[in-house]
Design an enzyme around this catalytic site. Sequence first.
Site, mmCIF file in Angstrom:
data_model
loop_
_atom_site.group_PDB
_atom_site.id
_atom_site.type_symbol
_atom_site.label_atom_id
_atom_site.label_comp_id
_atom_site.label_asym_id
_atom_site.label_seq_id
_atom_site.Cartn_x
_atom_site.Cartn_y
_atom_site.Cartn_z
ATOM 1 C CE LYS A 1 -4.986 8.619 -2.568
ATOM 2 N NZ LYS A 1 -3.856 7.865 -2.048
ATOM 3 C CB SER B 1 -0.455 15.021 0.582
ATOM 4 O OG SER B 1 -1.168 13.957 1.076
ATOM 5 C CE1 TYR C 1 -0.666 11.045 -10.037
ATOM 6 C CE2 TYR C 1 -0.580 8.656 -10.046
ATOM 7 C CZ TYR C 1 -0.309 9.859 -9.439
ATOM 8 O OH TYR C 1 0.336 9.886 -8.234
ATOM 9 C CB CYS D 1 12.411 -28.860 13.003
ATOM 10 S SG CYS D 1 11.722 -29.132 11.355
ATOM 11 C CB CYS E 1 14.644 -31.091 7.595
ATOM 12 S SG CYS E 1 13.030 -30.507 8.025
ATOM 13 C CB CYS F 1 14.797 -26.737 10.685
ATOM 14 S SG CYS F 1 15.387 -28.424 10.600
ATOM 15 C CE LYS G 1 -6.823 6.585 1.132
ATOM 16 N NZ LYS G 1 -5.964 5.833 1.701
ATOM 17 C CG ASP H 1 -1.860 1.305 -1.706
ATOM 18 O OD1 ASP H 1 -1.223 2.291 -1.298
ATOM 19 O OD2 ASP H 1 -2.202 0.364 -0.975
ATOM 20 C CB CYS I 1 13.480 -33.255 11.074
ATOM 21 S SG CYS I 1 14.343 -31.727 11.441
ATOM 22 C CD GLU J 1 -6.650 11.079 -12.651
ATOM 23 O OE1 GLU J 1 -5.734 10.770 -11.857
ATOM 24 O OE2 GLU J 1 -6.635 12.097 -13.342
HETATM 25 S S1 IVH Z 1 -2.897 13.428 -7.967
HETATM 26 C C1 IVH Z 1 -1.607 17.202 -6.139
HETATM 27 N N1 IVH Z 1 -3.821 11.142 -8.870
HETATM 28 O O1 IVH Z 1 -1.930 9.604 -3.794
HETATM 29 C C2 IVH Z 1 -2.371 16.007 -6.477
HETATM 30 N N2 IVH Z 1 -2.440 11.130 -6.928
HETATM 31 O O2 IVH Z 1 -2.618 10.623 -1.183
HETATM 32 C C3 IVH Z 1 -1.764 14.749 -5.956
HETATM 33 N N3 IVH Z 1 -1.987 8.888 -6.046
HETATM 34 O O3 IVH Z 1 0.830 11.728 -3.463
HETATM 35 C C4 IVH Z 1 -1.516 13.754 -6.940
HETATM 36 N N4 IVH Z 1 -3.155 7.771 -7.545
HETATM 37 O O4 IVH Z 1 1.144 9.564 -4.814
HETATM 38 C C5 IVH Z 1 -3.080 11.761 -7.926
HETATM 39 N N5 IVH Z 1 -4.681 9.185 -9.785
HETATM 40 C C6 IVH Z 1 -3.942 9.793 -8.862
HETATM 41 C C7 IVH Z 1 -3.272 9.089 -7.835
HETATM 42 C C8 IVH Z 1 -2.536 9.804 -6.887
HETATM 43 C C9 IVH Z 1 -2.367 7.684 -6.475
HETATM 44 C C10 IVH Z 1 -1.152 9.144 -4.858
HETATM 45 C C11 IVH Z 1 -0.078 10.192 -5.066
HETATM 46 C C12 IVH Z 1 -0.341 11.221 -4.013
HETATM 47 C C13 IVH Z 1 -1.132 10.441 -3.009
HETATM 48 C C14 IVH Z 1 -1.949 11.342 -2.144
#
Ligand code: IVH
Length: 672
Positions: free
Chosen positions: A120, A87, A230, A411, A434, A429, A318, A122, A414, A118
């Site tokens: 991040k 993570s 990535y 409803c 309707c 409904c 973030k 979601d 109607c 890069e």
């Molecule tokens: S690097 C060991 N690069 O964010 C490094 N992760 O909060 C971890 N994620 O589990 C991965 N964009 O699913 C990396 N450009 C990016 C990312 C990224 C999204 C996610 C990934 C990771 C999570 C951690």
Amino acid sequence: MSQSLNQSDPQSKINALRSEIEKHNQNYYQNAKTEISDYEYDQLKYQLEDLESKYPEFSFKNSPSLIVGDDRNQGFERHTHLERMMSLDNTYNQEELYAFNDRLIKVLDKKKLSYAVEPKIDGVAISLTYTNGNLIRATTRGNGIEGDDVTRNIKNIPTLPPFLLGSNLPQSIEIRGEVFMNREEFIRINTLREEQGQATYANPRNLAAGTLKLLDPKQSADRSLQIVLYGIGFLKGPSHESQIDCLKQIKQWGLPSLEKFWESDSIESAWQGVQELDRIRRNFSYDTDGAVIKLNDIQSRSLVGETAKSPKWAISYKFESEKAETLLKKIELQVGRTGVITPVAHLEPVLISGSTVSRATLHNEDEIKRKDLRIGDRVLIEKAGEIIPQVVQFIPDSRKDQKAYTFPNLCPSCNNPLKKAEGEVAWRCHNIACGPQIRGRIIHFASKNSMDIENLGIAIVDQLVSKKLINSIADLYSLEISLLKKLDKFAEKSAKNLLDALEKSKNKEPWRLLHGLGIPGVGMTTSKDLIRKFKNIDTLIQQTQESLLAIDGIGPILADNLIAFFENVENIKVMNLLKAHDLTVALSEETNSSNLVFENLIIVLTGTLPTLSRAEATEMIENAGGKTSGSVSKKTAFVLAGEASGSKFKKAEKLGIPIMDEESFLNTLKPS
Ligand code: IVH
């Protein structure tokens, strides 16, 4: 936040925090749901980490502060990652980011460091294993050590090539990335779910996670996922010096890669990259919730090391999602085409993330109850993924004598009583006469993915329904020019165009008609499959629960929906009227007797064909029992190539896969 967190003794506080965090982990990783923001979640984790370091006697190796969330579900095979999936730690301001740089400078004894910045994404973390260039498996993060094998669902992603391009391929590699769903697809599926009384997803990430874990491949094929890669996990083969080289390599292998990243030679220039990313990220097809800043030099990573769950050489920054406060003026109930009632918040207009918001869906009664929203409250609004406005919570200080909201039992359109089926979240409904339901059914019938009736837009349907000129989809075919001319902005020509389009629609493929009927759960893919199987809607109508269940991909819910729909006398009346108007309910003799020449074949389209559009060619392939794919692999039966065919053509030549032009394609389809 739960009451239990107000405990005073440290051990009870630690326990309460652990169970609170575990509840959110369970929601996020297992149930594809989110109840709190990432920021609030991190605050809970920081509190726990803080207490655990102050009171080491209560530390515990399986504490959620030390392990990554677990997405593993029943029903999937498990696979052990060759390199652990970790993570990332989060930062929320410039100081925290610069402190990360200071730590690395100190450990590596350097004056400044180079970073890759890069987006991040979601989405949902994924690891793809390619052996000798071939995709052999896709695995979720799971608990970081082993994850669920979701290869089947990943293979539905058309932009993901089943093998790597180029020479000098690694013997074995884990390529890491993110599965996501774009916003249009998210809205399309949520709208459908809302109409069908199913719970909706709060954001594209949750829907992507839910889709990736669908056990029924048919259902997952009906939802379009995307992927972006990535990073590199395990690698046996030529290595790379820097993260930037890895990103370039991923692109050269022909994989979907990051559309934008920044190479920076110091933390100051990395910070510039982070800020530029925040300015442009809304143009990306995926939601981004931050930036990931990675030490560029790969060799140094091992010197920096890792904590129990995250590397120390990378960190995420973030972005704050914009929030705004406003007044909840009223709650309106909307009636969808299947009778589902959706509550919608009417808000005092407020500017947020660049646009004015005055309405937000509240999804269903449970959602209003869970958030305890009351008319007259001041509420906090946020845009999910910066796009869809959501009511986050009411502002406690604004609560005076507002009354708890009671969901109406009639409803709004109607006045028929509303009913809630067991296990469903939505009130419905059941009066098929309707007005809004009639309107919704006709709009769906005319839409692009159903009968695709040109000139029959929403504004016209609104007039036809409100003036009571039509009550059902079948009534469309009794419209006359004299009636149509009475509509606003309708002259002779537009009236004639509409009648022509309706006439043309009578000859559309029967799966379009079946889809257009709007049977819950019967999407495009299922409609095509059912028509392929039964050839005729009349034959389908005669099926029993047992015979439907015997079909691959039809489960009990879908079978029930089909039976219930065709048992309803009103629906049968409509079907009979459609037949009386000569709508096509059966495959033509020609298609029917085509012996499914492409049965189970995977065909790749490339370039521009002389006469057929891509959609037409795809349809012909599907009618003949074949499937199309976006990329050439050993499994490709042949490539149908036109003008300006590029890399797919070359790849087919290289693999010795047959290439067909349009003329021979059409000849193959001709009945013998
Ligand atoms: S690097 C060991 N690069 O964010 C490094 N992760 O909060 C971890 N994620 O589990 C991965 N964009 O699913 C990396 N450009 C990016 C990312 C990224 C999204 C996610 C990934 C990771 C999570 C951690």
